[in-house]
Design a protein around this motif. Structure first.
Motif, PDB file in Angstrom:
ATOM      1  N   ALA A 186       0.834  -1.206   0.000  1.00 49.68           N
ATOM      2  CA  ALA A 186       0.000   0.000   0.000  1.00 49.68           C
ATOM      3  C   ALA A 186       0.868   1.257   0.000  1.00 49.68           C
ATOM      4  CB  ALA A 186      -0.926   0.000   1.214  1.00 49.68           C
ATOM      5  N   ALA A 187       1.963   1.239   0.779  1.00 47.59           N
ATOM      6  CA  ALA A 187       2.857   2.401   0.835  1.00 47.59           C
ATOM      7  C   ALA A 187       3.532   2.638  -0.509  1.00 47.59           C
ATOM      8  CB  ALA A 187       3.907   2.207   1.930  1.00 47.59           C
ATOM      9  N   LEU A 188       3.894   1.560  -1.210  1.00 48.35           N
ATOM     10  CA  LEU A 188       4.547   1.698  -2.512  1.00 48.35           C
ATOM     11  C   LEU A 188       3.607   2.317  -3.538  1.00 48.35           C
ATOM     12  CD1 LEU A 188       6.537  -1.653  -2.823  1.00 48.35           C
ATOM     13  CD2 LEU A 188       7.420   0.610  -2.281  1.00 48.35           C
ATOM     14  N   PHE A 189       2.355   1.860  -3.566  1.00 51.86           N
ATOM     15  CA  PHE A 189       1.412   2.400  -4.536  1.00 51.86           C
ATOM     16  C   PHE A 189       0.960   3.811  -4.177  1.00 51.86           C
ATOM     17  CE2 PHE A 189       0.958  -1.983  -6.022  1.00 51.86           C
ATOM     18  CZ  PHE A 189       0.891  -1.776  -7.392  1.00 51.86           C
ATOM     19  N   SER A 190       1.100   4.182  -2.910  1.00 49.06           N
ATOM     20  CA  SER A 190       0.716   5.531  -2.488  1.00 49.06           C
ATOM     21  C   SER A 190       1.872   6.519  -2.574  1.00 49.06           C
ATOM     22  CB  SER A 190       0.196   5.497  -1.041  1.00 49.06           C
ATOM     23  OG  SER A 190      -0.941   4.665  -0.928  1.00 49.06           O
ATOM     24  N   ALA A 191       3.074   6.015  -2.857  1.00 47.26           N
ATOM     25  CA  ALA A 191       4.259   6.877  -2.876  1.00 47.26           C
ATOM     26  C   ALA A 191       4.359   7.655  -4.183  1.00 47.26           C
ATOM     27  CB  ALA A 191       5.523   6.043  -2.678  1.00 47.26           C
ATOM     28  N   GLN A 192       5.151   8.721  -4.146  1.00 46.45           N
ATOM     29  CA  GLN A 192       5.425   9.479  -5.355  1.00 46.45           C
ATOM     30  C   GLN A 192       6.123   8.589  -6.381  1.00 46.45           C
ATOM     31  OE1 GLN A 192       7.696  13.003  -4.352  1.00 46.45           O
ATOM     32  NE2 GLN A 192       6.648  13.177  -2.391  1.00 46.45           N
ATOM     33  N   TRP A 193       5.839   8.852  -7.653  1.00 47.93           N
ATOM     34  CA  TRP A 193       6.429   8.050  -8.711  1.00 47.93           C
ATOM     35  C   TRP A 193       7.948   8.149  -8.692  1.00 47.93           C
ATOM     36  CZ3 TRP A 193       5.501   4.043 -11.383  1.00 47.93           C
ATOM     37  CH2 TRP A 193       6.246   3.755 -12.532  1.00 47.93           C
TER      38      TRP A 193
ATOM     39  N   GLU B 207       9.915   4.762   4.896  1.00 52.92           N
ATOM     40  CA  GLU B 207      10.540   5.518   3.812  1.00 52.92           C
ATOM     41  C   GLU B 207       9.532   5.773   2.694  1.00 52.92           C
ATOM     42  OE1 GLU B 207      14.383   5.152   0.774  1.00 52.92           O
ATOM     43  OE2 GLU B 207      13.996   3.579   2.272  1.00 52.92           O
ATOM     44  N   ALA B 208       8.768   4.738   2.351  1.00 54.61           N
ATOM     45  CA  ALA B 208       7.755   4.902   1.306  1.00 54.61           C
ATOM     46  C   ALA B 208       6.648   5.847   1.766  1.00 54.61           C
ATOM     47  CB  ALA B 208       7.166   3.542   0.929  1.00 54.61           C
ATOM     48  N   GLU B 209       6.227   5.715   3.025  1.00 56.08           N
ATOM     49  CA  GLU B 209       5.169   6.587   3.550  1.00 56.08           C
ATOM     50  C   GLU B 209       5.628   8.037   3.627  1.00 56.08           C
ATOM     51  OE1 GLU B 209       2.688   3.365   6.303  1.00 56.08           O
ATOM     52  OE2 GLU B 209       4.201   4.656   7.219  1.00 56.08           O
ATOM     53  N   ALA B 210       6.921   8.243   3.890  1.00 60.97           N
ATOM     54  CA  ALA B 210       7.461   9.605   3.932  1.00 60.97           C
ATOM     55  C   ALA B 210       7.453  10.254   2.551  1.00 60.97           C
ATOM     56  CB  ALA B 210       8.880   9.592   4.493  1.00 60.97           C
ATOM     57  N   ASN B 211       7.419   9.422   1.500  1.00 59.88           N
ATOM     58  CA  ASN B 211       7.381   9.923   0.126  1.00 59.88           C
ATOM     59  C   ASN B 211       5.980   9.797  -0.474  1.00 59.88           C
ATOM     60  OD1 ASN B 211      10.312  10.536  -1.011  1.00 59.88           O
ATOM     61  ND2 ASN B 211      10.473   8.823   0.423  1.00 59.88           N
ATOM     62  N   ARG B 212       4.995   9.823   0.374  1.00 59.73           N
ATOM     63  CA  ARG B 212       3.610   9.650  -0.054  1.00 59.73           C
ATOM     64  C   ARG B 212       3.167  10.792  -0.971  1.00 59.73           C
ATOM     65  NH1 ARG B 212      -0.622   6.700   2.114  1.00 59.73           N
ATOM     66  NH2 ARG B 212      -2.702   7.471   1.629  1.00 59.73           N
ATOM     67  N   GLU B 213       2.346  10.456  -1.970  1.00 58.78           N
ATOM     68  CA  GLU B 213       1.743  11.487  -2.804  1.00 58.78           C
ATOM     69  C   GLU B 213       0.828  12.357  -1.952  1.00 58.78           C
ATOM     70  OE1 GLU B 213       1.131  10.350  -7.387  1.00 58.78           O
ATOM     71  OE2 GLU B 213      -0.121   9.191  -6.026  1.00 58.78           O
ATOM     72  N   THR B 214       0.805  13.635  -2.273  1.00 62.65           N
ATOM     73  CA  THR B 214       0.033  14.565  -1.437  1.00 62.65           C
ATOM     74  C   THR B 214      -1.053  15.285  -2.222  1.00 62.65           C
ATOM     75  OG1 THR B 214       1.736  16.252  -1.810  1.00 62.65           O
ATOM     76  CG2 THR B 214       1.904  14.952   0.207  1.00 62.65           C
ATOM     77  N   TRP B 215      -1.581  14.652  -3.252  1.00 63.06           N
ATOM     78  CA  TRP B 215      -2.699  15.255  -3.979  1.00 63.06           C
ATOM     79  C   TRP B 215      -3.906  15.351  -3.053  1.00 63.06           C
ATOM     80  CZ3 TRP B 215      -1.505  17.319  -8.508  1.00 63.06           C
ATOM     81  CH2 TRP B 215      -0.444  16.786  -9.240  1.00 63.06           C
ATOM     82  N   THR B 216      -4.498  16.524  -2.957  1.00 56.60           N
ATOM     83  CA  THR B 216      -5.634  16.729  -2.035  1.00 56.60           C
ATOM     84  C   THR B 216      -6.880  17.239  -2.743  1.00 56.60           C
ATOM     85  OG1 THR B 216      -4.821  18.962  -1.522  1.00 56.60           O
ATOM     86  CG2 THR B 216      -4.118  17.167  -0.060  1.00 56.60           C
ATOM     87  N   GLY B 217      -6.853  17.300  -4.071  1.00 54.31           N
ATOM     88  CA  GLY B 217      -8.002  17.826  -4.815  1.00 54.31           C
ATOM     89  C   GLY B 217      -9.235  16.957  -4.674  1.00 54.31           C
ATOM     90  N   THR B 218     -10.394  17.573  -4.815  1.00 54.91           N
ATOM     91  CA  THR B 218     -11.669  16.851  -4.683  1.00 54.91           C
ATOM     92  C   THR B 218     -12.589  17.086  -5.883  1.00 54.91           C
ATOM     93  OG1 THR B 218     -12.607  18.700  -3.435  1.00 54.91           O
ATOM     94  CG2 THR B 218     -11.593  16.916  -2.160  1.00 54.91           C
ATOM     95  N   ALA B 219     -12.170  17.937  -6.819  1.00 60.17           N
ATOM     96  CA  ALA B 219     -13.044  18.272  -7.948  1.00 60.17           C
ATOM     97  C   ALA B 219     -13.198  17.089  -8.898  1.00 60.17           C
ATOM     98  CB  ALA B 219     -12.480  19.473  -8.707  1.00 60.17           C
ATOM     99  N   GLU B 220     -14.364  16.997  -9.490  1.00 58.84           N
ATOM    100  CA  GLU B 220     -14.640  15.932 -10.460  1.00 58.84           C
ATOM    101  C   GLU B 220     -13.850  16.207 -11.741  1.00 58.84           C
ATOM    102  OE1 GLU B 220     -16.551  12.304 -11.093  1.00 58.84           O
ATOM    103  OE2 GLU B 220     -16.695  13.605  -9.309  1.00 58.84           O
ATOM    104  N   PRO B 221     -13.118  15.229 -12.250  1.00 54.35           N
ATOM    105  CA  PRO B 221     -12.357  15.441 -13.497  1.00 54.35           C
ATOM    106  C   PRO B 221     -13.300  15.718 -14.669  1.00 54.35           C
ATOM    107  CG  PRO B 221     -11.639  13.449 -12.359  1.00 54.35           C
ATOM    108  CD  PRO B 221     -12.909  13.882 -11.700  1.00 54.35           C
ATOM    109  N   GLN B 222     -12.846  16.550 -15.641  1.00 46.62           N
ATOM    110  CA  GLN B 222     -13.648  16.888 -16.820  1.00 46.62           C
ATOM    111  C   GLN B 222     -12.850  16.576 -18.102  1.00 46.62           C
ATOM    112  OE1 GLN B 222     -13.984  21.018 -15.440  1.00 46.62           O
ATOM    113  NE2 GLN B 222     -16.218  20.751 -15.471  1.00 46.62           N
ATOM    114  N   PRO B 223     -12.589  15.318 -18.364  1.00 42.57           N
ATOM    115  CA  PRO B 223     -11.774  14.982 -19.544  1.00 42.57           C
ATOM    116  C   PRO B 223     -12.460  15.297 -20.863  1.00 42.57           C
ATOM    117  CG  PRO B 223     -12.699  13.007 -18.574  1.00 42.57           C
ATOM    118  CD  PRO B 223     -13.011  14.114 -17.631  1.00 42.57           C
ATOM    119  N   ASP B 224     -13.788  15.439 -20.852  1.00 44.58           N
ATOM    120  CA  ASP B 224     -14.510  15.701 -22.096  1.00 44.58           C
ATOM    121  C   ASP B 224     -14.278  17.112 -22.611  1.00 44.58           C
ATOM    122  OD1 ASP B 224     -15.517  13.159 -21.985  1.00 44.58           O
ATOM    123  OD2 ASP B 224     -17.376  13.739 -20.986  1.00 44.58           O
TER     124      ASP B 224
END
Length: 577
Positions: A114-121, A328-345
């Protein structure tokens, strides 16, 4: 010992205080059982002597106070009952600990994944895959064993304290002699525990190195074998195996030294204690028998405690290394906090975007638009920044400056999970799972039905060849898809990207390794897939893609230039409509 307590108290998904309570009550029951043994021996030997210990009379008085006549049969029954109670409590505690050790290993693996998938790329891309593989497959299992050994160390520690308490009540001189003997055993063999700890650390390091080398070698086994250049890999692995063998030899020598040396010391010390008790201190027979039992048990328990400490020392590094990797992985966690609905169209845009890898500029002043429901192609040489543009759009990287918008919304304000769930992605490396066609397409997602799988396969003209396979969707594709041709693997990867019904399809150099004929077929499939149904973003350096591009960009030296092409804005508007 401090490391043992940390493992015991800090392991998640366990109940340390429940285990400790059972062990403590077990220790009390064992004390009561040994105390009841003294009146039994006294009765069998013909009664109390003038030098009898206070515990002898106290045990008899206590039995009378609870309304029981201290007959021989009753005292034997009480002694046996307390010992059975102690065994039941210890069984409960250690059985629970055995089950909990498996839970500790599983929980560590789950947290790490879980920490690996939540970490920054960037964190993941800078690490070795072998390091993660070793922690998940090897270190986490050894960490579970370390927890079980920690419980056993604590169990024997409590048992030793119970025997010390009874020994002090029977004869303080013999009790002190027992403690001295235990201290001698600990001091004489303590360096072997330290040696085991160092050997365990080395084993953890060498095993990790070996796993890293193995993963790298197997990832490149075909070119290594084809060019007959595998000897270098073998030599590197042989050097690591030699270092690992040294660690294992040191560990085994320390283990056997502690085991055999401990047994010899215990035998000598028991003989010395019996001699002093009988000749110098003239301890009465009942007290001598009970003290002998206590002394033997105490020294034996301390010896066993030392052995479990040694085994724990061998494994504790695996526990702490796994925990460290998780943190170490948790310390590099992604920090995206947005909540808006994506509008790809609505499409996507970059405005004055810059990006650098470790101060090395990759993109400078990037301005571009990606229209919805059209095919946008980024062309350019390797290393020009094409993939970085897409990684910024996905949110795998963050721009140093500028704006990236998903529709009308800044990417920082968008719910990144929902946005990524709208993406179908086909990477350049076509490494399929060593599993069935179905598993390769669903990736374990239970919501993707067989109907959706066949629909995706039909979209990429792969339904025919999959239907002709021996077991259809259940056919195993082999290691990295080795049982399939390059074109077939490509189509399975495309079907995987389409099966969940994405709105955006991202193709990263998907035809770079294919022959022109197969490439032309794939490009034609993509053209048909477009047709206003998906927003398609293709990264390539192959000219074949220019024929289907609605919008074409040339990427070079960190900048992007729009290239005029026949599929103009009117075509884009028509497809979007």
């Amino acid at each position: 010992m401090l490391a043992v307590l940390k493992i015991f108290l800090n392991s998640k998904s366990t109940r340390p205080w429940l285990v400790l309570t059972c062990l403590l009550f077990g220790g009390v029951a064992e004390m009561a059982s040994i105390s009841a043994l003294l009146p039994v021996i006294t009765t069998l030997s013909g009664g109390e002597s003038a030098n009898a210990s206070p515990l002898n009379g106290t045990a008899r008085d206590f039995i009378r106070q609870v309304g029981v006549e201290p007959t021989l049969g009753m005292m034997i029954l009480l002694m046996s009952g307390f010992m059975v109670l102690k065994s039941a409590l210890s069984f409960s505690a250690l059985s629970y600990a055995g089950v909990a050790s498996a839970r500790v290993a599983i929980e560590l693996r789950q947290r790490l994944i879980a920490a690996l998938f939540s970490a920054q790329w960037r964190f993941y891309s800078e690490q070795s895959r072998g390091r993660f593989a070793n922690a998940i497959a090897n270190d986490a299992g050894r960490a579970g064993s370390a927890y079980l050994l920690a419980v056993r160390v604590i169990a024997y520690g409590i048992q030793a304290l119970a025997y010390v308490a009874v020994a002090m009540l029977v004869d303080w001189k013999l009790a002190l002699l027992g403690l001295l003997a235990g201290a001698l055993v600990t001091g004489a063999l303590g360096h072997l525990v330290l040696l085991s700890r160092k050997a365990g650390d080395k084993q953890t390091d060498r095993t990790s190195d070996l796993t890293v080398q193995t993963v790298d070698m197997l990832s490149n086994i075909k070119p290594l074998k084809t060019m007959d250049r595998w000897q270098g890999s073998l030599q590197a692995m042989t050097a690591t195996l030699t270092r690992l063998k040294r660690s294992l030899v040191r560990r085994e020598l320390a283990k056997q030294g502690l085991m055999q040396g401990g047994d010899a010391l215990v035998t000598i010390l028991i003989g010395v204690a019996i001699y002093f008790a009988h000749t110098a201190w003239q301890i009465p027979l009942p007290e001598l028998v009970v003290s002998g039992v206590i002394f033997f048990q105490l020294v034996s328990i301390i010896s066993k405690l030392q052995k479990f400490l040694q085994q724990s020392a061998e494994l504790e590094s695996a526990y702490f290394r796994t925990e460290a990797l998780i943190k170490e992985a948790e310390a590099n966690r992604e920090t995206w906090t947005g909540t808006a609905e994506p509008q790809p169209d609505i499409g996507f845009s970059f405005r004055n975007v810059t990006f650098a890898h470790d101060r090395l500029p990759v993109l400078r002043g990037l301005d571009l638009s990606i229209p919805a429901c059209a095919i946008t192609v980024f062309m350019g040489p390797s290393g020009s920044g094409k993939t970085t543009i897409v990684d910024l759009l996905i949110g795998l990287h963050r721009a140093g400056s500028g704006e990236i918008r998903i529709g009308d919304t800044l990417i920082s304000d968008v719910d990144i999970g929902k946005w990524r769930a709208m993406i179908g992605y086909v990477p350049q490396e076509l490494n399929l799972l060593h599993a069935s066609v179905r598993e390769n397409i669903t990736l374990g997602d239970p919501t993707i039905t067989d109907e959706a799988i066949w629909a995706a396969l039909k979209q990429v003209n792969a339904d025919g060849f999959v239907a002709s396979l021996p077991a259809g969707l259940d056919t195993d594709v082999g290691e990295t898809g080795g049982k399939l041709s390059g074109g077939q693997r490509q189509r399975i990867s495309l079907a995987r990207a389409l099966a969940a019904g994405p709105k955006v399809l991202i193709l990263d150099e998907v035809t770079s390794a294919l022959d022109p004929e197969t490439e032309a077929a794939i490009v034609e499939n993509i053209r048909r897939l477009g047709n206003g149904r998906y927003t398609i973003i293709a990264i390539t350096h192959r000219a074949a893609w220019t024929t289907i591009a609605d919008r074409l960009y040339d990427v070079s030296g960190g900048s992007v230039t729009a290239v005029p092409n026949d599929n103009n804005a009117e075509t884009i508007a028509t497809r979007a409509g």
